[in-house]
Design a protein around this motif. Structure first.
Motif, PDB file in Angstrom:
ATOM      1  N   UNK A 100     -68.475  12.415 -67.087  1.00 23.02           N
ATOM      2  CA  UNK A 100     -69.129  12.637 -68.381  1.00 23.02           C
ATOM      3  C   UNK A 100     -70.095  13.927 -68.487  1.00 23.02           C
ATOM      4  N   UNK A 101     -70.583  14.399 -67.279  1.00 20.99           N
ATOM      5  CA  UNK A 101     -71.656  15.369 -67.452  1.00 20.99           C
ATOM      6  C   UNK A 101     -70.688  16.779 -67.433  1.00 20.99           C
ATOM      7  N   UNK A 102     -69.636  16.915 -66.861  1.00 19.29           N
ATOM      8  CA  UNK A 102     -68.798  18.105 -67.171  1.00 19.29           C
ATOM      9  C   UNK A 102     -68.230  18.392 -68.757  1.00 19.29           C
ATOM     10  N   UNK A 103     -68.364  17.229 -69.490  1.00 18.01           N
ATOM     11  CA  UNK A 103     -68.247  17.577 -70.847  1.00 18.01           C
ATOM     12  C   UNK A 103     -69.113  18.410 -71.389  1.00 18.01           C
ATOM     13  N   UNK A 104     -70.396  18.096 -71.148  1.00 18.86           N
ATOM     14  CA  UNK A 104     -71.424  18.837 -71.646  1.00 18.86           C
ATOM     15  C   UNK A 104     -71.514  20.275 -71.078  1.00 18.86           C
ATOM     16  N   UNK A 105     -70.955  20.736 -69.884  1.00 23.21           N
ATOM     17  CA  UNK A 105     -71.246  22.005 -69.541  1.00 23.21           C
ATOM     18  C   UNK A 105     -70.487  23.322 -70.227  1.00 23.21           C
ATOM     19  N   UNK A 119     -63.127  20.680 -62.801  1.00 20.73           N
ATOM     20  CA  UNK A 119     -62.167  19.673 -61.840  1.00 20.73           C
ATOM     21  C   UNK A 119     -62.857  19.387 -60.575  1.00 20.73           C
ATOM     22  N   UNK A 120     -63.178  20.521 -60.115  1.00 26.53           N
ATOM     23  CA  UNK A 120     -63.606  20.592 -58.696  1.00 26.53           C
ATOM     24  C   UNK A 120     -64.856  19.630 -58.671  1.00 26.53           C
ATOM     25  N   UNK A 121     -65.692  19.860 -59.756  1.00 26.03           N
ATOM     26  CA  UNK A 121     -66.853  18.986 -59.788  1.00 26.03           C
ATOM     27  C   UNK A 121     -66.706  17.464 -59.967  1.00 26.03           C
ATOM     28  N   UNK A 122     -65.498  17.029 -60.099  1.00 23.12           N
ATOM     29  CA  UNK A 122     -65.248  15.580 -60.248  1.00 23.12           C
ATOM     30  C   UNK A 122     -64.381  15.209 -58.994  1.00 23.12           C
ATOM     31  N   UNK A 123     -63.980  16.197 -58.281  1.00 27.64           N
ATOM     32  CA  UNK A 123     -63.183  15.845 -56.953  1.00 27.64           C
ATOM     33  C   UNK A 123     -63.916  15.443 -55.926  1.00 27.64           C
ATOM     34  N   UNK A 124     -65.200  16.380 -55.799  1.00 28.74           N
ATOM     35  CA  UNK A 124     -66.346  16.185 -54.730  1.00 28.74           C
ATOM     36  C   UNK A 124     -66.733  14.866 -54.658  1.00 28.74           C
ATOM     37  N   UNK A 179     -59.651  12.217 -67.259  1.00 29.48           N
ATOM     38  CA  UNK A 179     -59.314  11.952 -68.543  1.00 29.48           C
ATOM     39  C   UNK A 179     -59.971  12.742 -69.638  1.00 29.48           C
ATOM     40  N   UNK A 180     -61.172  13.176 -69.585  1.00 32.79           N
ATOM     41  CA  UNK A 180     -62.115  13.724 -70.661  1.00 32.79           C
ATOM     42  C   UNK A 180     -61.594  15.199 -70.403  1.00 32.79           C
ATOM     43  N   UNK A 181     -61.511  15.574 -69.232  1.00 36.55           N
ATOM     44  CA  UNK A 181     -61.382  17.107 -69.122  1.00 36.55           C
ATOM     45  C   UNK A 181     -59.800  17.320 -69.339  1.00 36.55           C
ATOM     46  N   UNK A 182     -58.736  16.432 -69.175  1.00 35.99           N
ATOM     47  CA  UNK A 182     -57.522  16.510 -69.656  1.00 35.99           C
ATOM     48  C   UNK A 182     -57.178  16.950 -71.007  1.00 35.99           C
ATOM     49  N   UNK A 183     -58.198  15.992 -71.997  1.00 35.26           N
ATOM     50  CA  UNK A 183     -58.135  16.052 -73.358  1.00 35.26           C
ATOM     51  C   UNK A 183     -58.484  17.226 -73.717  1.00 35.26           C
ATOM     52  N   UNK A 184     -59.695  17.803 -73.199  1.00 34.44           N
ATOM     53  CA  UNK A 184     -60.157  19.287 -73.486  1.00 34.44           C
ATOM     54  C   UNK A 184     -59.399  20.366 -73.262  1.00 34.44           C
ATOM     55  N   UNK A 185     -58.652  20.165 -72.019  1.00 32.46           N
ATOM     56  CA  UNK A 185     -57.645  21.355 -71.541  1.00 32.46           C
ATOM     57  C   UNK A 185     -56.479  21.564 -72.292  1.00 32.46           C
ATOM     58  N   UNK A 242     -56.447  12.916 -55.082  1.00 28.12           N
ATOM     59  CA  UNK A 242     -54.989  13.657 -55.055  1.00 28.12           C
ATOM     60  C   UNK A 242     -54.912  13.818 -56.746  1.00 28.12           C
ATOM     61  N   UNK A 243     -55.104  12.818 -57.354  1.00 30.35           N
ATOM     62  CA  UNK A 243     -54.761  12.949 -59.058  1.00 30.35           C
ATOM     63  C   UNK A 243     -55.639  13.979 -59.530  1.00 30.35           C
ATOM     64  N   UNK A 244     -57.082  14.234 -59.164  1.00 28.84           N
ATOM     65  CA  UNK A 244     -57.995  15.259 -59.699  1.00 28.84           C
ATOM     66  C   UNK A 244     -57.090  16.826 -59.160  1.00 28.84           C
ATOM     67  N   UNK A 245     -56.930  16.657 -57.836  1.00 27.72           N
ATOM     68  CA  UNK A 245     -56.351  17.997 -57.480  1.00 27.72           C
ATOM     69  C   UNK A 245     -55.067  18.385 -58.101  1.00 27.72           C
ATOM     70  N   UNK A 246     -54.189  17.124 -58.453  1.00 28.52           N
ATOM     71  CA  UNK A 246     -52.894  17.577 -59.059  1.00 28.52           C
ATOM     72  C   UNK A 246     -53.272  18.105 -60.506  1.00 28.52           C
ATOM     73  N   UNK A 247     -54.114  17.492 -60.936  1.00 34.00           N
ATOM     74  CA  UNK A 247     -54.466  18.147 -62.463  1.00 34.00           C
ATOM     75  C   UNK A 247     -55.108  19.541 -62.226  1.00 34.00           C
TER      76      UNK A 247
END
Length: 454
Positions: free
Chosen positions: A43-48, A62-67, A254-260, A394-399
């Motif tokens: 959620x927080x990355x949607x604000x950034x 995406x890195x911020x959600x992978x960690x 999901x949110x980042x994918x929709x934005x991107x 793995x999912x987030x790294x793939x995205x």
């Protein structure tokens, strides 16, 4: 509690059920907050954005959600072991209270423009401790319930925890809709009093099970070592990568994918991101129920077949640029991952109970055989939970690889997911459902009388 035998029907109906349900309710609350803090960065990355002085690229987001996903996965194994060392109540209190650290950090630094990426990566890593709550909670609740009710109990416990992903995303939508997309700190601050409240309730109302803490169910480290050498541990872990790994990976991304991919605004993205995790979380107990009735392997195989079909829909939506089909496909995937999470976890106690049953048929003493089965089930729950969560990484790294710095398409990632789901269908069939094995399974009527089905 000194004496605890949930398999004794008289004990269970007399007082065991009431105690187990009280601990289950507080376990769900703790795990729910843990999931919320763990997935808060989705959620927080949607604000950034440059508007608040945090101009990070899609790859950095995406890195911020992978960690946190990675840290939560790594911590699951020691968290599952911690229950047997410190007690379910004691560890729940600690595991909940420690969430104050990442929540406070997120609330403070997201309102400070110019904060460097490494600070948020550190706070996100600390937030990963919330992902460990799942393993300790599931290990604890397994000991409270008899094997015949574990599909329902584990599904309800995990489903209530998984709802934390949807709730934090719904909270993000509420903040954006009312206060705008420049106040991410409101999301983190909301959880501070809840963390304190649940920590206090856990300290006052939960129980430690002395047989588990003393190790009367067997040597804890020995159980883990033994589980690591059992092939079923790794087959089930592979399947859990496909179910839970998909759920948490899609929930974070999901949110980042929709934005991107579709250029959605924060409000538009937040309007859809909560729906999938919400439906997936509520579907998990039903997956456990279905597995109790039809067998975990059968439900899991059909779930992966459905996930492959849903992923095919995402490929078509990406090719034709259909936002509606894309959201619908993701929603179907979330529901199926929830069902698969419940059915796959139900397979764990069922597989080891069936092994114990074969040992008893061969002349072994039933009591130590089934005690060993419960011990191994607890160990495998921790291992599968840790390995499965790595699927979210793995999912987030793939995205991240597919979308790069903001261009490209998610099609390469979806093709990889499709291939993996096909592999999981094959594994479930060959290992657990092939005809030679199916002929050795109890009839459905016998299963409804309480006979274990894988």
């Amino acid at each position: 509690m000194e004496d605890w035998d949930p398999e004794d029907v008289r004990f269970w109906e007399g007082k065991g059920k009431r105690i187990a349900r009280r601990n289950l309710a507080l376990s769900v609350a703790s795990e729910h907050i843990g999931f919320s803090v763990w997935s808060m960065w989705s959620v927080l990355v949607l604000f950034m954005s440059p508007r608040i002085g945090l101009p990070f690229t899609p790859g950095e987001k995406f890195l911020l959600v992978v960690v946190p996903t990675l840290v939560g996965a790594v911590l699951r194994l020691p968290y599952s072991h911690a229950v047997t060392r410190f007690g379910g109540r004691n560890w729940t209190v600690f595991a909940t209270a420690v969430l104050l650290v990442p929540a406070c950090g997120a609330a403070y630094f997201t309102q400070r423009p110019g904060t460097p990426l490494w600070v948020f990566l550190l706070i996100g890593a600390l937030g990963g401790v919330g992902g460990g709550n799942f393993a300790s909670s599931m290990t604890n609740i397994t000991a409270f319930f008899p094997q015949r009710h574990q599909g329902w109990a584990l599904g309800l416990n995990a489903g209530g925890g998984n709802l934390g992903v949807a709730v934090v995303q719904l909270l993000g939508l509420l903040v954006i809709a009312t206060a705008g997309d420049t106040h991410p700190s409101y999301v983190a601050a909301f959880y501070l009093p809840l963390i304190v409240l649940v920590s206090l309730l856990a300290a006052l109302r939960m129980d430690n099970l002395a047989p588990v803490v003393r190790g009367e169910e067997g040597a804890r480290r020995g159980a883990l070592r033994e589980a690591l050498g059992v092939a079923h541990t790794w087959w089930i872990s592979l399947l859990y990568i496909g179910t839970f790994g998909s759920f948490i990976g899609y929930g974070f991304a999901f949110g980042l994918v929709l934005q991107t991919q579709f250029g959605s605004t924060p409000l538009q993205a937040a309007s859809y991101t909560f729906l999938g995790p919400l439906l997936g979380s509520t579907a998990r107990p039903f997956g456990g129920r279905l597995a109790d009735r039809w067998g975990g392997a059968r439900v899991t195989a059909w779930t992966f077949a459905g996930m492959a079909a849903g992923t095919t829909g995402l490929l078509l939506a990406s090719r034709h640029g259909s936002f509606a089909l894309f959201v619908a496909g993701f929603t179907v995937l979330f529901v199926l991952t929830g069902i698969g999470n419940g059915s796959t976890y139900k397979m764990i106690p069922a597989v080891f109970a069936e092994r114990a049953g074969r040992e008893v048929t061969g002349g072994a003493d039933a009591t130590p055989a089934f005690a060993r089965a419960r011990r191994l089930s607890g160990a495998v729950i921790g291992i599968a939970g840790a390995v499965g969560a790595l699927g979210g990484v793995a999912v987030n790294l793939a995205f991240r690889a597919a979308y790069g710095s903001g261009g490209g398409s998610g099609a390469p990632a979806f093709l990889a997911f499709l291939g993996f789901y096909a592999l999981c269908v094959a594994v479930t069939w060959v290992v657990y459902l092939r005809p030679a094995r199916a002929r050795r399974q109890p009839e459905p009527r016998a299963a409804r009388r309480g006979v274990t089905r894988v």
